[in-house]
Design a protein around this motif. Structure first.
Motif, PDB file in Angstrom:
ATOM      1  N   ALA A 103       0.848  -1.188   0.000  1.00  0.00           N
ATOM      2  CA  ALA A 103       0.000   0.000   0.000  1.00  0.00           C
ATOM      3  C   ALA A 103       0.878   1.229   0.000  1.00  0.00           C
ATOM      4  CB  ALA A 103      -0.880   0.007   1.248  1.00  0.00           C
ATOM      5  N   PRO A 104       0.487   2.295  -0.723  1.00  0.00           N
ATOM      6  CA  PRO A 104       1.276   3.518  -0.682  1.00  0.00           C
ATOM      7  C   PRO A 104       1.239   4.121   0.710  1.00  0.00           C
ATOM      8  CG  PRO A 104      -0.807   3.898  -1.810  1.00  0.00           C
ATOM      9  CD  PRO A 104      -0.703   2.425  -1.566  1.00  0.00           C
ATOM     10  N   GLY A 105       2.291   4.819   1.055  1.00  0.00           N
ATOM     11  CA  GLY A 105       2.337   5.438   2.370  1.00  0.00           C
ATOM     12  C   GLY A 105       2.882   4.488   3.405  1.00  0.00           C
ATOM     13  N   GLU A 106       2.696   4.847   4.662  1.00  0.00           N
ATOM     14  CA  GLU A 106       3.220   4.050   5.760  1.00  0.00           C
ATOM     15  C   GLU A 106       2.458   2.733   5.900  1.00  0.00           C
ATOM     16  OE1 GLU A 106       5.778   4.530   7.585  1.00  0.00           O
ATOM     17  OE2 GLU A 106       6.321   6.514   6.873  1.00  0.00           O
ATOM     18  N   GLY A 107       3.198   1.678   6.223  1.00  0.00           N
ATOM     19  CA  GLY A 107       2.575   0.399   6.544  1.00  0.00           C
ATOM     20  C   GLY A 107       2.039  -0.313   5.321  1.00  0.00           C
ATOM     21  N   ARG A 108       1.399  -1.443   5.572  1.00  0.00           N
ATOM     22  CA  ARG A 108       0.836  -2.243   4.508  1.00  0.00           C
ATOM     23  C   ARG A 108      -0.592  -2.625   4.895  1.00  0.00           C
ATOM     24  NH1 ARG A 108       5.195  -4.717   1.536  1.00  0.00           N
ATOM     25  NH2 ARG A 108       3.908  -6.498   0.984  1.00  0.00           N
ATOM     26  N   LEU A 109      -1.445  -2.664   3.898  1.00  0.00           N
ATOM     27  CA  LEU A 109      -2.809  -3.123   4.080  1.00  0.00           C
ATOM     28  C   LEU A 109      -3.046  -4.311   3.162  1.00  0.00           C
ATOM     29  CD1 LEU A 109      -4.880   0.202   4.049  1.00  0.00           C
ATOM     30  CD2 LEU A 109      -4.572  -1.313   5.998  1.00  0.00           C
ATOM     31  N   GLN A 110      -3.976  -5.133   3.546  1.00  0.00           N
ATOM     32  CA  GLN A 110      -4.387  -6.204   2.654  1.00  0.00           C
ATOM     33  C   GLN A 110      -4.842  -5.592   1.332  1.00  0.00           C
ATOM     34  OE1 GLN A 110      -7.887  -8.209   3.999  1.00  0.00           O
ATOM     35  NE2 GLN A 110      -8.066  -9.485   2.174  1.00  0.00           N
ATOM     36  N   LEU A 111      -4.575  -6.276   0.231  1.00  0.00           N
ATOM     37  CA  LEU A 111      -5.005  -5.821  -1.079  1.00  0.00           C
ATOM     38  C   LEU A 111      -6.091  -6.741  -1.599  1.00  0.00           C
ATOM     39  CD1 LEU A 111      -4.780  -4.132  -3.662  1.00  0.00           C
ATOM     40  CD2 LEU A 111      -2.949  -5.679  -4.407  1.00  0.00           C
ATOM     41  N   VAL A 112      -7.259  -6.179  -1.880  1.00  0.00           N
ATOM     42  CA  VAL A 112      -8.312  -6.901  -2.575  1.00  0.00           C
ATOM     43  C   VAL A 112      -8.233  -6.481  -4.035  1.00  0.00           C
ATOM     44  CG1 VAL A 112     -10.789  -7.302  -2.789  1.00  0.00           C
ATOM     45  CG2 VAL A 112      -9.766  -6.976  -0.525  1.00  0.00           C
ATOM     46  N   ARG A 113      -7.841  -7.415  -4.866  1.00  0.00           N
ATOM     47  CA  ARG A 113      -7.590  -7.087  -6.269  1.00  0.00           C
ATOM     48  C   ARG A 113      -8.887  -6.916  -7.052  1.00  0.00           C
ATOM     49  NH1 ARG A 113      -3.336 -10.192  -4.652  1.00  0.00           N
ATOM     50  NH2 ARG A 113      -1.263  -9.570  -5.399  1.00  0.00           N
ATOM     51  N   VAL A 114      -8.896  -5.904  -7.905  1.00  0.00           N
ATOM     52  CA  VAL A 114     -10.017  -5.681  -8.807  1.00  0.00           C
ATOM     53  C   VAL A 114      -9.620  -6.186 -10.187  1.00  0.00           C
ATOM     54  CG1 VAL A 114     -11.500  -3.966  -9.914  1.00  0.00           C
ATOM     55  CG2 VAL A 114     -10.825  -3.680  -7.524  1.00  0.00           C
ATOM     56  N   ASN A 115     -10.371  -7.123 -10.687  1.00  0.00           N
ATOM     57  CA  ASN A 115     -10.119  -7.686 -12.014  1.00  0.00           C
ATOM     58  C   ASN A 115     -11.333  -7.398 -12.878  1.00  0.00           C
ATOM     59  OD1 ASN A 115      -9.638  -9.183 -14.293  1.00  0.00           O
ATOM     60  ND2 ASN A 115      -9.382 -11.149 -13.244  1.00  0.00           N
ATOM     61  N   VAL A 116     -11.193  -6.504 -13.841  1.00  0.00           N
ATOM     62  CA  VAL A 116     -12.350  -6.110 -14.645  1.00  0.00           C
ATOM     63  C   VAL A 116     -12.802  -7.225 -15.576  1.00  0.00           C
ATOM     64  CG1 VAL A 116     -11.723  -3.679 -14.526  1.00  0.00           C
ATOM     65  CG2 VAL A 116     -10.948  -5.054 -16.467  1.00  0.00           C
ATOM     66  N   SER A 117     -12.002  -8.274 -15.706  1.00  0.00           N
ATOM     67  CA  SER A 117     -12.384  -9.412 -16.545  1.00  0.00           C
ATOM     68  C   SER A 117     -13.130 -10.486 -15.759  1.00  0.00           C
ATOM     69  CB  SER A 117     -11.139 -10.039 -17.188  1.00  0.00           C
ATOM     70  OG  SER A 117     -10.486  -9.101 -18.020  1.00  0.00           O
ATOM     71  N   ALA A 118     -13.152 -10.362 -14.426  1.00  0.00           N
ATOM     72  CA  ALA A 118     -13.839 -11.365 -13.598  1.00  0.00           C
ATOM     73  C   ALA A 118     -15.355 -11.225 -13.766  1.00  0.00           C
ATOM     74  CB  ALA A 118     -13.444 -11.201 -12.143  1.00  0.00           C
ATOM     75  N   ARG A 119     -16.058 -12.340 -13.544  1.00  0.00           N
ATOM     76  CA  ARG A 119     -17.512 -12.324 -13.664  1.00  0.00           C
ATOM     77  C   ARG A 119     -18.116 -13.158 -12.529  1.00  0.00           C
ATOM     78  NH1 ARG A 119     -15.878  -8.967 -16.475  1.00  0.00           N
ATOM     79  NH2 ARG A 119     -16.203  -8.637 -18.721  1.00  0.00           N
ATOM     80  N   ALA A 120     -19.216 -12.682 -11.971  1.00  0.00           N
ATOM     81  CA  ALA A 120     -19.929 -13.420 -10.925  1.00  0.00           C
ATOM     82  C   ALA A 120     -21.401 -13.076 -11.010  1.00  0.00           C
ATOM     83  CB  ALA A 120     -19.377 -13.080  -9.543  1.00  0.00           C
ATOM     84  N   ASP A 121     -22.230 -13.966 -10.467  1.00  0.00           N
ATOM     85  CA  ASP A 121     -23.667 -13.701 -10.426  1.00  0.00           C
ATOM     86  C   ASP A 121     -23.959 -12.602  -9.405  1.00  0.00           C
ATOM     87  OD1 ASP A 121     -24.156 -15.685 -12.274  1.00  0.00           O
ATOM     88  OD2 ASP A 121     -24.435 -17.228 -10.743  1.00  0.00           O
TER      89      ASP A 121
END
Length: 483
Positions: A103-121
């Protein structure tokens, strides 16, 4: 909230910087994000102008997760403050936007990736209308930025009021190049089309050429700030392409009269202005069928009331001339400042009106003109209350003035003296040889204001500068001029 998107019309789309998703594909990609956010309460989004940002925010809203939009150009201190104050559980982004997992800045955060090719109901769980949709940080002009809590109820009320005011339909294609971390670009400019079921073209950058290209491709509705509209007005060929549009809208600052008139000449349109802030969303707007006049932002939108009060709390006449403190109330208002109960309480009057901090005049027909911020734009000189915006609009009508900012500086005799910072249309070269020319121009501008307005509104001093300090939305930062 995303009613139009849920219709999944394959003929509607969102395009950002040349990349496009149809509404069905956007909805399916956002649903995949929503699935990944099942255990989250609040996430931060680095609000770059990308499809990933739109898909990520749409997914968070589907999941009922709070979103903290983070300006991509945040400095180290600002970013650290936003993250510490809002305490998000993760970054929601494409990993490349954050430089991998860090994550930018101090420390680290979990990253939830955004994939514009993913599909779900699509699976929609009920979400309380009063649940918070966004924690949107103010510009921090009076200290550290405050987190404004915007409920889903407020966002829906604000969008529906503008859909009504602007006759906005699913057939409209909105085009703009605004940042996605402010009300203008994010809530109006991104969620608006997803609410009404229309299409969006985010041009990446707000250039005249990009706006012209969008118009030629069929865009019908355009949003911009005065800085962008000024550039469009200076590019006649690009401006002419906007003749095919249905409505041009300006906000975030007053549109100068010369720009309004030039755009009318080049595009055939009178630009509709509107007014709002992070805490209130858009409370006042010029209707599509309403009277349009440069500097006037229209009438309160559906469900919103507005009033003017003086320093003692007394009512101010609605005569189009008398300046007062603008207060509003209605369903678009925020739910408070995050972690700031005292600041929240101070923002409201005892009888339940939100104190905007802006000063304005209201005409007999209910139309409103914003004078500016009470702290810097209400000038009290020699017993008079003077709106800086009125003087600025007048000076912008002089052919020698490209930009101007009017402030009130402390004065032992007058209380405050009116000072005008002027960017001349001719190149500014501050040398001794210019002194006589600048003195002559100052005299000319003083006479000009005196002829157009009351004598007591003439600036006592003119300072000629090469440019004015502005924030990312094009607003002049007057506190930097006042030191």
């Amino acid at each position: 909230m995303l009613t139009g998107l849920l219709a999944a019309d394959p003929t509607r789309f969102v395009e950002v910087a040349g990349r496009r998703l149809s509404h069905p594909d956007l909805l399916a990609a956002a649903s995949a994000v929503a699935d990944d956010l099942e255990e989250h309460r609040r996430v931060a989004v680095l609000a770059l102008p990308t499809l990933e940002t739109v898909v990520g925010i749409a997914g968070a809203l589907l999941a009922g997760v709070e979103v903290v939009p983070v300006p991509p150009d945040s400095g180290h201190a600002e970013l650290a403050h936003i993250l510490a104050d809002s305490a998000p559980e993760a970054w929601l982004a494409h990993s490349a936007d954050l430089g991998g997992d860090a994550a930018p800045g101090e420390g680290r955060l979990q990253l939830v990736r955004v994939n514009v090719s993913a599909r779900a109901d699509v699976i929609l769980d009920p979400v309380d209308d009063e649940a918070i949709a966004f924690v949107m940080y103010t510009s921090g002009t009076t200290g550290l930025p405050k987190g404004v809590l915007q409920s889903r109820r407020a966002v829906v009320a604000g969008l529906d009021a503008l859909i009504d005011a602007w006759d906005w339909t699913a057939d409209d294609v909105l085009a703009h190049g605004l940042p996605l971390f402010h009300v203008h670009g994010l809530i109006l400019g991104t969620l608006g089309p997803l609410r009404v079921g229309g299409s969006l073209v985010h041009t990446g950058k707000g250039t005249p050429a990009a706006y012209a290209e969008a118009a030629r491709a069929g865009a019908t509705l355009f949003f911009a700030v005065p800085t962008i509209w000024s550039r469009v007005a200076d590019s006649p060929d690009d401006a002419a392409a906007l003749r095919s549009a249905r409505l041009l809208v300006s906000g975030s600052a007053a549109l100068p009269v010369p720009v309004f008139e030039r755009l009318k000449e080049l595009t055939g349109h009178e630009v509709a202005e509107r007014y709002g802030m992070s805490e209130s969303l858009i409370t006042v707007a010029t209707r599509a069928d309403g009277l349009r006049q440069a500097g006037w932002v229209g009438v309160p939108v559906a469900g919103v009331e507005a009033r003017l009060r003086d320093e003692s709390g007394a009512e101010v006449p609605r005569d189009g001339e008398t300046v007062g403190r603008l207060e509003v109330r209605g369903p678009t208002l925020f739910s408070g400042y995050l972690n700031r109960p005292e600041a929240t309480a101070e923002s409201w009057t005892d009888d339940g009106w939100f104190v905007t901090g802006d000063v304005a005049v209201i005409a007999p027909d209910g139309r409103i003109r914003i004078v500016g911020r009470e702290s810097v734009d209400l000038i009290k000189s020699a017993g008079y209350r003077i709106g800086a915006g009125e003087v600025e609009s007048t000076l912008l009508g002089h052919p020698a003035v490209a930009e101007v900012a009017v402030v009130g500086e402390p004065d032992a005799d007058l209380g405050q003296r009116i000072v005008a910072y002027v960017v001349p249309r001719a190149p500014h070269t501050p040398t001794d040889a210019d002194a006589d020319a600048e003195s002559a121009l100052a005299d000319e501008l003083s006479r000009f204001v005196g002829e157009e307005l009351s004598g007591h509104k003439r600036p006592r001093e003119f300072r000629f500068v090469a440019g004015l300090p502005r924030n990312e939305m094009g607003k002049v930062q007057k506190k930097r001029l006042l030191g």
